[in-house]
Design an enzyme around this catalytic site. Structure first.
Site, PDB file in Angstrom:
ATOM      1  N   PRO A 127      79.248  28.094  44.807  1.00 12.52           N
ATOM      2  CA  PRO A 127      80.473  27.903  44.348  1.00 12.52           C
ATOM      3  C   PRO A 127      80.496  27.893  42.645  1.00 12.52           C
ATOM      4  CG  PRO A 127      79.935  25.776  45.386  1.00 12.52           C
ATOM      5  CD  PRO A 127      78.830  26.826  45.680  1.00 12.52           C
ATOM      6  N   ASN A 128      81.418  28.631  42.273  1.00 12.46           N
ATOM      7  CA  ASN A 128      81.883  28.453  40.679  1.00 12.46           C
ATOM      8  C   ASN A 128      80.867  29.197  39.834  1.00 12.46           C
ATOM      9  OD1 ASN A 128      84.418  27.045  40.962  1.00 12.46           O
ATOM     10  ND2 ASN A 128      83.149  25.085  41.410  1.00 12.46           N
ATOM     11  N   ARG A 151      83.698  29.500  30.955  1.00 14.79           N
ATOM     12  CA  ARG A 151      84.049  28.234  30.570  1.00 14.79           C
ATOM     13  C   ARG A 151      82.834  27.391  30.455  1.00 14.79           C
ATOM     14  NH1 ARG A 151      88.432  29.975  31.730  1.00 14.79           N
ATOM     15  NH2 ARG A 151      90.295  29.573  32.853  1.00 14.79           N
ATOM     16  N   TYR A 158      76.698  25.290  30.489  1.00 10.26           N
ATOM     17  CA  TYR A 158      75.936  26.523  31.043  1.00 10.26           C
ATOM     18  C   TYR A 158      75.694  27.560  30.226  1.00 10.26           C
ATOM     19  CZ  TYR A 158      77.797  23.712  35.154  1.00 10.26           C
ATOM     20  OH  TYR A 158      77.789  22.923  36.073  1.00 10.26           O
ATOM     21  N   ASN A 215      70.701  28.827  43.882  1.00 10.62           N
ATOM     22  CA  ASN A 215      71.555  27.840  43.133  1.00 10.62           C
ATOM     23  C   ASN A 215      72.554  27.536  44.049  1.00 10.62           C
ATOM     24  OD1 ASN A 215      72.976  26.373  41.565  1.00 10.62           O
ATOM     25  ND2 ASN A 215      72.713  27.743  39.761  1.00 10.62           N
ATOM     26  N   ALA A 233      77.559  23.100  43.380  1.00  6.97           N
ATOM     27  CA  ALA A 233      77.970  21.777  43.864  1.00  6.97           C
ATOM     28  C   ALA A 233      77.439  21.322  45.213  1.00  6.97           C
ATOM     29  CB  ALA A 233      79.451  21.453  43.721  1.00  6.97           C
ATOM     30  N   HIS A 260      74.791  19.129  46.137  1.00  7.47           N
ATOM     31  CA  HIS A 260      74.699  17.870  46.296  1.00  7.47           C
ATOM     32  C   HIS A 260      75.749  17.239  47.581  1.00  7.47           C
ATOM     33  CE1 HIS A 260      73.728  18.662  42.359  1.00  7.47           C
ATOM     34  NE2 HIS A 260      74.837  19.073  41.844  1.00  7.47           N
ATOM     35  N   ASP A 289      70.415  22.227  56.630  1.00  8.28           N
ATOM     36  CA  ASP A 289      69.949  22.695  57.945  1.00  8.28           C
ATOM     37  C   ASP A 289      69.707  24.343  58.397  1.00  8.28           C
ATOM     38  OD1 ASP A 289      70.198  20.234  59.006  1.00  8.28           O
ATOM     39  OD2 ASP A 289      72.009  20.320  59.873  1.00  8.28           O
ATOM     40  N   GLU A 328      64.733  26.257  44.672  1.00 10.68           N
ATOM     41  CA  GLU A 328      65.903  25.808  44.395  1.00 10.68           C
ATOM     42  C   GLU A 328      66.035  25.870  42.857  1.00 10.68           C
ATOM     43  OE1 GLU A 328      66.799  21.831  45.083  1.00 10.68           O
ATOM     44  OE2 GLU A 328      68.802  21.858  44.462  1.00 10.68           O
ATOM     45  N   HIS A 368      68.639  25.424  39.307  1.00  5.33           N
ATOM     46  CA  HIS A 368      69.965  24.945  38.696  1.00  5.33           C
ATOM     47  C   HIS A 368      69.968  25.009  37.133  1.00  5.33           C
ATOM     48  CE1 HIS A 368      71.365  22.699  42.135  1.00  5.33           C
ATOM     49  NE2 HIS A 368      70.381  22.216  42.163  1.00  5.33           N
ATOM     50  N   SER A 393      71.458  23.994  34.447  1.00  6.65           N
ATOM     51  CA  SER A 393      71.515  22.722  33.788  1.00  6.65           C
ATOM     52  C   SER A 393      70.555  21.595  34.351  1.00  6.65           C
ATOM     53  CB  SER A 393      73.187  22.152  34.129  1.00  6.65           C
ATOM     54  OG  SER A 393      73.388  21.742  35.496  1.00  6.65           O
ATOM     55  N   ARG A 449      72.964  14.612  34.045  1.00  7.02           N
ATOM     56  CA  ARG A 449      74.288  14.636  34.081  1.00  7.02           C
ATOM     57  C   ARG A 449      74.782  13.624  35.023  1.00  7.02           C
ATOM     58  NH1 ARG A 449      75.920  20.437  35.640  1.00  7.02           N
ATOM     59  NH2 ARG A 449      78.073  19.567  34.895  1.00  7.02           N
ATOM     60  N   ARG A 481      75.023  14.149  40.464  1.00  4.33           N
ATOM     61  CA  ARG A 481      74.339  15.456  40.575  1.00  4.33           C
ATOM     62  C   ARG A 481      72.795  15.097  40.810  1.00  4.33           C
ATOM     63  NH1 ARG A 481      78.291  19.124  38.955  1.00  4.33           N
ATOM     64  NH2 ARG A 481      79.798  18.238  37.440  1.00  4.33           N
TER      65      ARG A 481
HETATM   66  O1  CA2 Z   1      73.420  23.586  36.877  1.00  9.38           O
HETATM   67  C1  CA2 Z   1      73.497  24.240  37.709  1.00  9.38           C
HETATM   68  O2  CA2 Z   1      73.166  25.542  37.971  1.00  9.38           O
HETATM   69  C2  CA2 Z   1      74.728  23.654  39.076  1.00  9.38           C
HETATM   70  O3  CA2 Z   1      74.203  24.141  40.226  1.00  9.38           O
HETATM   71  C3  CA2 Z   1      75.992  24.269  38.568  1.00  9.38           C
HETATM   72  C4  CA2 Z   1      76.940  23.909  39.318  1.00  9.38           C
HETATM   73  C5  CA2 Z   1      77.250  22.335  39.497  1.00  9.38           C
HETATM   74  O4  CA2 Z   1      77.991  21.955  40.194  1.00  9.38           O
HETATM   75  C6  CA2 Z   1      75.561  21.598  39.865  1.00  9.38           C
HETATM   76  O5  CA2 Z   1      75.722  20.470  39.611  1.00  9.38           O
HETATM   77  C7  CA2 Z   1      74.550  22.341  38.974  1.00  9.38           C
HETATM   78  C8  CA2 Z   1      78.377  24.410  38.937  1.00  9.38           C
HETATM   79  C9  CA2 Z   1      78.570  26.051  38.902  1.00  9.38           C
HETATM   80  C10 CA2 Z   1      79.109  26.534  37.411  1.00  9.38           C
HETATM   81  O6  CA2 Z   1      80.394  26.032  37.372  1.00  9.38           O
HETATM   82  C11 CA2 Z   1      80.856  26.541  36.239  1.00  9.38           C
HETATM   83  C12 CA2 Z   1      82.226  25.992  36.248  1.00  9.38           C
HETATM   84  C13 CA2 Z   1      83.031  26.215  34.827  1.00  9.38           C
HETATM   85  C14 CA2 Z   1      82.553  27.257  34.222  1.00  9.38           C
HETATM   86  C15 CA2 Z   1      80.976  27.782  34.078  1.00  9.38           C
HETATM   87  C16 CA2 Z   1      80.409  27.382  35.259  1.00  9.38           C
END
Ligand code: CA2
Length: 150
Positions: free
Chosen positions: A12-13, A20, A25, A76, A79, A82, A89, A100, A102, A104, A109, A113
């Site tokens: 997700p995201n 953003r 990132y 990747n 979220a 976590h 599973d 895996e 990530h 960041s 952080r 996380r």
């Molecule tokens: O660092 C990573 O790759 C993460 O997997 C990115 C996730 C975060 O929840 C993990 O803790 C670490 C978030 C995905 C990206 O989210 C964004 C949100 C807004 C703008 C750009 C990316």
């Protein structure tokens, strides 16, 4: 000869990359990540299936599908890493090498996380190296697959 397939799954995201939070990132988009993976895969003589979803169930279905078609999974989980025992599973059940990634450094952080369920199924974990992490993961996965074939 058919090239070994590596599934590169994004949670997700990650479709928001580059749009953003550039301080965390970077400015590259998910399309840029895919291009890096395609270029590296070509050099490593592997095929990749690169995907992203915001849906936990869809991610689990994709992991299950890997059983019959992929030689390894790079994930990747965003979220869900976590929070999701269900994704853990699925990764354990598929019995494939998992790396895996990530973007960041999750350990610099928030404490929530610092733990990843996905890590319990992973041969290796790469974090904090930005997009380069995907290239490193592909390289490592190509080596794991080659070792498996010997
Ligand atoms: O660092 C990573 O790759 C993460 O997997 C990115 C996730 C975060 O929840 C993990 O803790 C670490 C978030 C995905 C990206 O989210 C964004 C949100 C807004 C703008 C750009 C990316």
């Amino acid at each position: 000869m058919e090239l070994p397939l590596i599934s590169v799954l994004n949670g997700p995201n990650l479709n928001m990359l580059g749009l953003r939070q550039p301080k965390i990132y970077g400015r590259a988009t998910l399309d840029d990540v895919e291009q890096i993976c395609i270029q590296n895969a070509e050099q490593l003589d592997i095929a990749i299936d690169f995907r992203q979803t915001n849906d936990e169930g869809e991610l689990i279905s994709w992991i299950q599908e890997c059983r019959d078609k992929a030689k390894g999974i790079i994930i990747n989980g965003g979220a869900y890493s976590h929070t999701s025992i269900a994704i853990l599973d699925a990764l354990l059940a598929v019995e494939l090498p998992v790396i895996e990634v990530h973007i960041s450094n999750i350990y610099r952080r928030e404490t929530f996380r610092h733990h990843s369920y996905i890590s319990h199924a992973a041969t290796g974990v790469i974090c904090g190296l930005g997009l380069q992490g995907y290239a490193l993961a592909l390289n490592a996965m190509a080596n794991l697959i080659e070792e498996d074939n010997q």
